[in-house]
Design a protein around this motif. Structure first.
Motif, PDB file in Angstrom:
ATOM      1  N   LEU A 114      77.246  17.668  87.822  1.00  0.00           N
ATOM      2  CA  LEU A 114      76.149  17.127  88.613  1.00  0.00           C
ATOM      3  C   LEU A 114      75.032  18.153  88.842  1.00  0.00           C
ATOM      4  O   LEU A 114      74.029  17.833  89.472  1.00  0.00           O
ATOM      5  CB  LEU A 114      76.671  16.638  89.970  1.00  0.00           C
ATOM      6  N   GLU A 115      75.200  19.337  88.321  1.00  0.00           N
ATOM      7  CA  GLU A 115      74.234  20.406  88.557  1.00  0.00           C
ATOM      8  C   GLU A 115      72.864  20.035  88.004  1.00  0.00           C
ATOM      9  O   GLU A 115      72.729  19.556  86.871  1.00  0.00           O
ATOM     10  CB  GLU A 115      74.732  21.704  87.905  1.00  0.00           C
ATOM     11  N   GLY A 116      71.823  20.239  88.835  1.00  0.00           N
ATOM     12  CA  GLY A 116      70.470  19.962  88.400  1.00  0.00           C
ATOM     13  C   GLY A 116      70.094  18.493  88.380  1.00  0.00           C
ATOM     14  O   GLY A 116      68.983  18.136  87.968  1.00  0.00           O
ATOM     15  N   LEU A 117      70.978  17.637  88.850  1.00  0.00           N
ATOM     16  CA  LEU A 117      70.752  16.193  88.814  1.00  0.00           C
ATOM     17  C   LEU A 117      70.011  15.736  90.071  1.00  0.00           C
ATOM     18  O   LEU A 117      70.243  16.252  91.165  1.00  0.00           O
ATOM     19  CB  LEU A 117      72.100  15.481  88.719  1.00  0.00           C
ATOM     20  N   ASP A 118      69.107  14.774  89.908  1.00  0.00           N
ATOM     21  CA  ASP A 118      68.439  14.157  91.047  1.00  0.00           C
ATOM     22  C   ASP A 118      69.406  13.130  91.646  1.00  0.00           C
ATOM     23  O   ASP A 118      69.433  11.971  91.246  1.00  0.00           O
ATOM     24  CB  ASP A 118      67.142  13.490  90.600  1.00  0.00           C
TER      25      ASP A 118
END
Length: 367
Positions: A114-118
């Motif tokens: 989920l890293e960097g996800l909006d």
């Protein structure tokens, strides 16, 4: 401060769990008194209500779920609980930090996936799909996957399930029916948003009324929350000392404890019953040696049988048809003949509840 023996502690909590004698109460009153019931096994609450109430009819609980007076959703410890709708709306925001940990610290669905996800955009997309109607996990994944093709759709759906106040809609959890879990949100299913000013003080008071006397660690174990000591500190509570461990235990000031020699009937608890999950120290129900001889999974995935207020056996309905029902009971402590007869008698009562049209057989098994 008064000291409480292990047996006094056992009897105190059994009484407020409505296990010393069956009560004349509605299913909704019971669910609210218990501050919800563990329900990842969809039909477990029916047995949990049967063992606590006089003349409980499964249709009563089914009606509450179908009429949206009760719901099944992610709550304490990020597990599925059956709650009254008003309690779900009132307390769900308090559990949000535990559900966020479930998402962002999850080794399977979280971390770098989920890293960097909006995340807000993902949640909006999830709401968009559920606005069309309750969605299964597969349907959520199918909706989200094309929008974020470089991400794992299962991780996206997991984030939607946990970070939004999702509810599993019927027929899941309906006696005699069942179905795959399909999700909606509190706003969509109940037409009301969750509380904007939830009270942790009320949550702790309600916990103590149903599970006390208890320590701060016990309340944190039950809820999955941290930093509850500051809540305990500002409440007007009575204190006791656990005679076995020396821990400080807290309770509501207006509750009188029962006689520690109160006789306790045999009780059959369903799998995952909150009685066995809501304290950091479980010695009030099961002795250390017995607990260490079993894995937690062994205990939780089968029902537990209490004799004299202590866990003495595990049970499982291994066959349940219209014509035949078999209940297997595995003792986890030494049982006298008289104890077994008491357990066997209540087992037949349980079968009469779960399988009223079938022939009944109770089998004693060994590990």
């Amino acid at each position: 401060m008064s000291k409480l023996s292990l047996q006094a502690l056992n009897r105190a909590t059994l009484e407020r769990q409505w296990l010393t004698e069956r009560r004349d109460a509605t299913a909704l009153e019971t669910i609210e008194h218990l501050v919800g019931m563990q329900a990842q096994s969809p039909l477990a609450p029916y047995v949990g209500l049967w063992t606590r109430l006089n003349d409980f009819d499964p249709a009563e609980l089914a009606g509450l779920i179908e009429n949206r007076e009760a719901v099944r959703g992610s709550m304490m410890r990020a597990t599925i609980h059956l709650m009254s709708s008003r309690d779900f709306l009132a307390f769900r925001p308090l559990i949000q930090p535990r559900l966020e940990r479930e998402v962002f610290q999850n080794m399977t669905y979280g971390r770098h996936r989920l890293e960097g996800l909006d995340i807000d955009a993902v949640l909006e997309a999830g709401i968009e799909r559920m606005t069309e109607g309750p969605a299964t996990a597969v349907q959520l994944r199918d909706h989200l996957a094309p929008l974020w093709p470089d991400r794992e759709s299962a991780a996206l759906a997991h984030a939607v399930r946990c970070l939004l106040p999702t509810i599993q809609t019927p027929p899941r959890g309906i006696w005699g029916r069942g179905g795959n879990p399909a999700m909606s949100t509190a706003d969509l299913w109940l037409g009301v948003p969750v509380a904007s000013d939830p009270s942790p003080d009320d949550l702790v008071r309600r916990y103590l009324a149903a599970y006390g006397p208890a320590s701060v660690a016990d309340a944190q174990n039950w809820s999955g929350l941290t930093r509850l000591a500051e809540v305990f500190d500002r409440l007007d509570l009575r204190t006791y000392i656990d005679a076995e461990s020396g821990r400080t235990l807290y309770d509501l000031p207006d509750i009188t404890l029962p006689d520690e020699h109160t006789e306790i009937p045999v009780r059959f608890l369903p799998e995952y019953d909150n009685l066995l999950l809501s304290h950091a120290d479980r010695t009030r129900w099961i002795d250390t040696a017995t607990r260490q001889s079993l894995t937690l999974q062994e205990v939780l995935t089968r029902g537990s049988t209490l004799h004299n207020g202590r866990a003495t056996a595990l049970w499982k309905l291994t066959k349940n048809t219209k014509t035949e029902a078999i209940l297997e009971i595995q003792p986890i402590t030494e049982l006298t003949r008289r104890t077994w007869q008491s357990i066997e008698s209540e087992a037949h009562n349980l079968l009469a509840f779960t399988s009223p049209t079938a022939t009944h057989e109770v089998r004693r098994i060994t590990a």
